[in-house]
Design an enzyme around this catalytic site. Structure first.
Site, mmCIF file in Angstrom:
data_model
loop_
_atom_site.group_PDB
_atom_site.id
_atom_site.type_symbol
_atom_site.label_atom_id
_atom_site.label_comp_id
_atom_site.label_asym_id
_atom_site.label_seq_id
_atom_site.Cartn_x
_atom_site.Cartn_y
_atom_site.Cartn_z
ATOM 1 C CB SER A 124 46.361 39.723 -49.454
ATOM 2 O OG SER A 124 45.706 40.814 -48.546
ATOM 3 C CE1 TYR A 149 52.089 41.615 -47.718
ATOM 4 C CE2 TYR A 149 50.200 42.423 -47.061
ATOM 5 C CZ TYR A 149 50.429 40.978 -47.291
ATOM 6 O OH TYR A 149 50.277 39.955 -47.564
ATOM 7 C CE LYS A 153 51.518 38.198 -50.045
ATOM 8 N NZ LYS A 153 51.064 37.396 -50.274
HETATM 9 P P1 NAD Z 1 54.322 34.916 -41.319
HETATM 10 O O1 NAD Z 1 55.407 36.281 -40.987
HETATM 11 O O2 NAD Z 1 53.740 34.276 -39.834
HETATM 12 O O3 NAD Z 1 55.112 33.625 -42.479
HETATM 13 C C1 NAD Z 1 55.337 34.158 -43.499
HETATM 14 C C2 NAD Z 1 57.174 33.538 -43.093
HETATM 15 O O4 NAD Z 1 57.687 33.774 -44.390
HETATM 16 C C3 NAD Z 1 57.595 33.349 -41.969
HETATM 17 O O5 NAD Z 1 58.125 32.214 -41.168
HETATM 18 C C4 NAD Z 1 59.545 33.929 -42.265
HETATM 19 O O6 NAD Z 1 60.220 34.188 -41.636
HETATM 20 C C5 NAD Z 1 58.946 33.538 -44.096
HETATM 21 N N1 NAD Z 1 59.794 34.002 -45.251
HETATM 22 C C6 NAD Z 1 59.653 35.890 -45.598
HETATM 23 N N2 NAD Z 1 60.670 35.723 -45.642
HETATM 24 C C7 NAD Z 1 61.123 34.765 -46.585
HETATM 25 C C8 NAD Z 1 61.878 34.902 -48.077
HETATM 26 N N3 NAD Z 1 62.512 35.140 -48.712
HETATM 27 N N4 NAD Z 1 62.595 33.809 -47.680
HETATM 28 C C9 NAD Z 1 62.527 32.613 -47.296
HETATM 29 N N5 NAD Z 1 61.515 32.621 -45.675
HETATM 30 C C10 NAD Z 1 60.957 33.807 -46.280
HETATM 31 O O7 NAD Z 1 53.495 34.935 -42.434
HETATM 32 P P2 NAD Z 1 51.852 34.889 -42.555
HETATM 33 O O8 NAD Z 1 50.629 35.375 -41.780
HETATM 34 O O9 NAD Z 1 51.893 32.824 -42.084
HETATM 35 O O10 NAD Z 1 51.605 34.770 -43.485
HETATM 36 C C11 NAD Z 1 51.723 33.821 -45.318
HETATM 37 C C12 NAD Z 1 51.492 34.350 -46.033
HETATM 38 O O11 NAD Z 1 50.439 34.969 -46.544
HETATM 39 C C13 NAD Z 1 52.645 35.747 -46.788
HETATM 40 O O12 NAD Z 1 52.944 35.323 -47.956
HETATM 41 C C14 NAD Z 1 51.177 36.538 -46.142
HETATM 42 O O13 NAD Z 1 51.902 37.694 -47.338
HETATM 43 C C15 NAD Z 1 50.005 36.782 -46.560
HETATM 44 N N6 NAD Z 1 48.547 36.801 -45.982
HETATM 45 C C16 NAD Z 1 48.421 36.958 -45.508
HETATM 46 C C17 NAD Z 1 47.657 38.025 -44.635
HETATM 47 C C18 NAD Z 1 47.134 37.425 -42.517
HETATM 48 O O14 NAD Z 1 47.069 38.564 -42.764
HETATM 49 N N7 NAD Z 1 48.212 36.719 -41.953
HETATM 50 C C19 NAD Z 1 46.749 38.042 -45.121
HETATM 51 C C20 NAD Z 1 46.709 37.739 -46.592
HETATM 52 C C21 NAD Z 1 47.883 36.894 -46.982
HETATM 53 C C1 WQD Z 2 41.120 45.152 -38.240
HETATM 54 C C2 WQD Z 2 39.981 45.665 -37.997
HETATM 55 C C3 WQD Z 2 41.623 48.244 -37.564
HETATM 56 C C4 WQD Z 2 44.117 46.720 -34.888
HETATM 57 C C5 WQD Z 2 45.467 43.971 -42.449
HETATM 58 C C6 WQD Z 2 46.362 44.140 -43.956
HETATM 59 C C7 WQD Z 2 45.914 43.427 -44.650
HETATM 60 C C8 WQD Z 2 46.086 41.349 -44.099
HETATM 61 C C9 WQD Z 2 45.161 41.666 -42.746
HETATM 62 C C10 WQD Z 2 48.176 40.533 -45.343
HETATM 63 C C11 WQD Z 2 40.607 47.424 -38.674
HETATM 64 C C12 WQD Z 2 41.166 47.441 -36.315
HETATM 65 C C13 WQD Z 2 43.118 46.736 -35.333
HETATM 66 C C14 WQD Z 2 44.126 47.823 -33.205
HETATM 67 C C15 WQD Z 2 42.490 48.722 -34.151
HETATM 68 N N1 WQD Z 2 47.142 41.354 -44.160
HETATM 69 N N2 WQD Z 2 42.216 47.422 -35.352
HETATM 70 N N3 WQD Z 2 42.594 48.547 -32.959
HETATM 71 O O1 WQD Z 2 43.455 46.074 -41.311
HETATM 72 O O2 WQD Z 2 41.870 44.906 -42.045
HETATM 73 O O3 WQD Z 2 44.121 44.017 -42.140
HETATM 74 O O4 WQD Z 2 45.944 42.257 -42.038
HETATM 75 O O5 WQD Z 2 47.726 40.873 -46.460
HETATM 76 O O6 WQD Z 2 47.033 43.531 -46.144
HETATM 77 O O7 WQD Z 2 46.178 45.861 -44.242
HETATM 78 O O8 WQD Z 2 43.957 43.970 -39.795
HETATM 79 O O9 WQD Z 2 44.085 43.194 -37.769
HETATM 80 O O10 WQD Z 2 45.111 45.421 -38.693
HETATM 81 O O11 WQD Z 2 42.502 45.698 -38.204
HETATM 82 O O12 WQD Z 2 41.337 48.673 -33.708
HETATM 83 O O13 WQD Z 2 45.205 48.103 -32.645
HETATM 84 O O14 WQD Z 2 40.918 46.100 -36.616
HETATM 85 O O15 WQD Z 2 41.043 49.199 -37.773
HETATM 86 O O16 WQD Z 2 39.320 48.416 -38.777
HETATM 87 P P1 WQD Z 2 43.017 44.618 -41.459
HETATM 88 P P2 WQD Z 2 43.814 44.668 -38.454
#
Ligand code: NAD
Ligand code: WQD
Length: 338
Positions: A124, A149, A153
């Site tokens: 991330s 969190y 990562k």
């Molecule tokens: P999500 O929660 O929709 O998907 C994660 C999946 O992993 C879920 O289906 C959950 O049931 C499963 N899971 C969690 N722990 C588990 C375990 N121990 N065993 C088996 N299954 C398990 O989230 P997402 O948005 O699809 O994110 C996928 C990956 O990408 C995550 O690792 C997340 O941290 C990373 N990521 C997400 C974002 C984002 O903003 N969505 C940003 C950066 C990184």
């Molecule tokens: C985006 C912008 C908020 C909600 C988070 C995690 C990061 C990553 C992605 C996994 C910011 C603003 C948001 C609301 C708002 N996940 N906002 N009102 O904070 O960039 O990242 O999700 O790795 O680890 O920290 O994403 O979508 O929460 O916010 O004004 O109700 O929207 O302040 O500027 P963020 P976000």
């Protein structure tokens, strides 16, 4: 190639299953459904005509993984499984370290035992320190994470780097996602948060559909053009295709390599609201609220390395992301629980 997709029922994992199938691969999904629904995999089947093989269980269950690796000739793994709610990670750090690091370690242990040493890891942009110059490059400083969190990562990346040092046969691709939003253009798949959403786009779509009275805009006094926070939002379908591009790299290299998956363009909260309203013709009522603790004013990627090395670049703009998010939300007001 048979590809183990941990967390494949989740938001990014399910979209990646579609892209993998479209590219001729066979996803084998392991997911404990702690934050997802098996229905997402039925939707993968409706879109592609292929029902992914699914094992319901925890990635930390090494006996389960043993069975999966014994039954299927797995070529590589994409490791999405993890908990991802920033606020919850502050309240429950042991759950986050236990789940996210435990799953990564168990997966690698079983992969080693079966001689499968190719892994793509969901990292991330949150691993980047807050004081970097923009845009963020893969060489920008990491660490100083503001929540458990983010540290999971950061530590996950380090564990995997150490593994490639210990055994030169390992190939690891660390993908640092920026802000994934949007949904499959069919409207059959999308993000389905179980609780009140923390992230911007699901909050906007739930406000537009009337489940929330208004969006709270967290701060309008940041040093950005309109005072609201700026992020690099990336369409989930572009993100999914980044994984397919990474597989080719993974299979022709060893060691650990980091890639940003972002567009390189920043978008503010108010720009997102306006684009959503224009794209969909739906008003999004909002109120200016105090800044959210831990938020940075602005960050966006330099995606040049992903283009140069993986040959990958994004195709979708913010308008597409807003249109597809709304298409999904309006066709599935309760997500997969219809
Ligand atoms: P999500 O929660 O929709 O998907 C994660 C999946 O992993 C879920 O289906 C959950 O049931 C499963 N899971 C969690 N722990 C588990 C375990 N121990 N065993 C088996 N299954 C398990 O989230 P997402 O948005 O699809 O994110 C996928 C990956 O990408 C995550 O690792 C997340 O941290 C990373 N990521 C997400 C974002 C984002 O903003 N969505 C940003 C950066 C990184
Ligand atoms: C985006 C912008 C908020 C909600 C988070 C995690 C990061 C990553 C992605 C996994 C910011 C603003 C948001 C609301 C708002 N996940 N906002 N009102 O904070 O960039 O990242 O999700 O790795 O680890 O920290 O994403 O979508 O929460 O916010 O004004 O109700 O929207 O302040 O500027 P963020 P976000």
């Amino acid at each position: 190639m048979n590809i183990l997709v941990t967390g494949g029922a989740g938001y990014i994992g399910s979209h990646t299953c579609v892209s993998l199938i479209e590219a001729g691969h066979t996803p084998i999904v392991v997911d404990n459904l702690s934050n997802s629904s098996e229905e997402s995999l039925n939707r993968v089947a409706r879109i592609t005509g292929v029902q992914p093989v699914f094992y319901k269980g925890d990635v930390r269950d090494e006996a389960l993984l043993e069975r999966v690796f014994s039954r299927h000739a797995i070529g590589c793994a994409i490791h999405f499984a993890g908990l991802k709610a920033v606020g919850e990670s502050v309240a429950k750090p042991l759950d986050y370290y236990g789940n996210n690091l435990g799953a990564t370690i168990s997966l690698c242990r079983v992969m080693c035992a079966h001689g499968v040493k190719r892994l793509i890891f969901s990292s991330s942009a949150t691993v980047y320190a807050g004081d970097n110059e923009l845009p963020l490059r893969e060489t920008s400083r990491t660490g100083d994470c503001s929540n458990p969190y983010g540290w999971t990562k950061y530590m996950g990346e380090q564990i995997l780097r150490d593994l490639t040092v210990s055994d030169p046969e390992w190939s690891v691709v660390l993908l640092r996602y920026f802000n994934p939003i949007g949904a499959h253009p069919s409207g059959l798949m999308g993000e389905d948060p179980t609780d009140i959403p923390n992230n911007l786009m699901p909050y906007i779509t739930q406000t537009a559909i009337g489940r929330r009275p208004h969006l709270n805009v967290f701060g309008n006094d940041y040093p950005t053009p309109d005072g609201t926070g700026v992020r690099d939002y990336i369409h989930v379908v572009d993100l999914a295709k980044g994984h397919v591009a990474a597989i080719d790299y993974l299979c022709s290299h060893t060691g650990a390599e980091v890639f940003n998956l972002g567009t390189g363009k920043g978008c503010s909260v108010l720009e997102m609201v306006k684009t959503f309203e224009d794209a969909n013709g739906i008003p999004v009522p909002y109120r200016i609220a105090p800044r959210r603790p831990g938020d940075l004013a602005e960050f966006y990627a330099d995606p040049a390395k992903s283009l140069a090395v993986l040959g990958w670049q994004t195709r979708h703009d913010i308008g597409d992301m807003c249109r597809d998010s709304w298409n999904w939300q309006s066709k599935n007001p309760k997500g997969y629980r219809e």
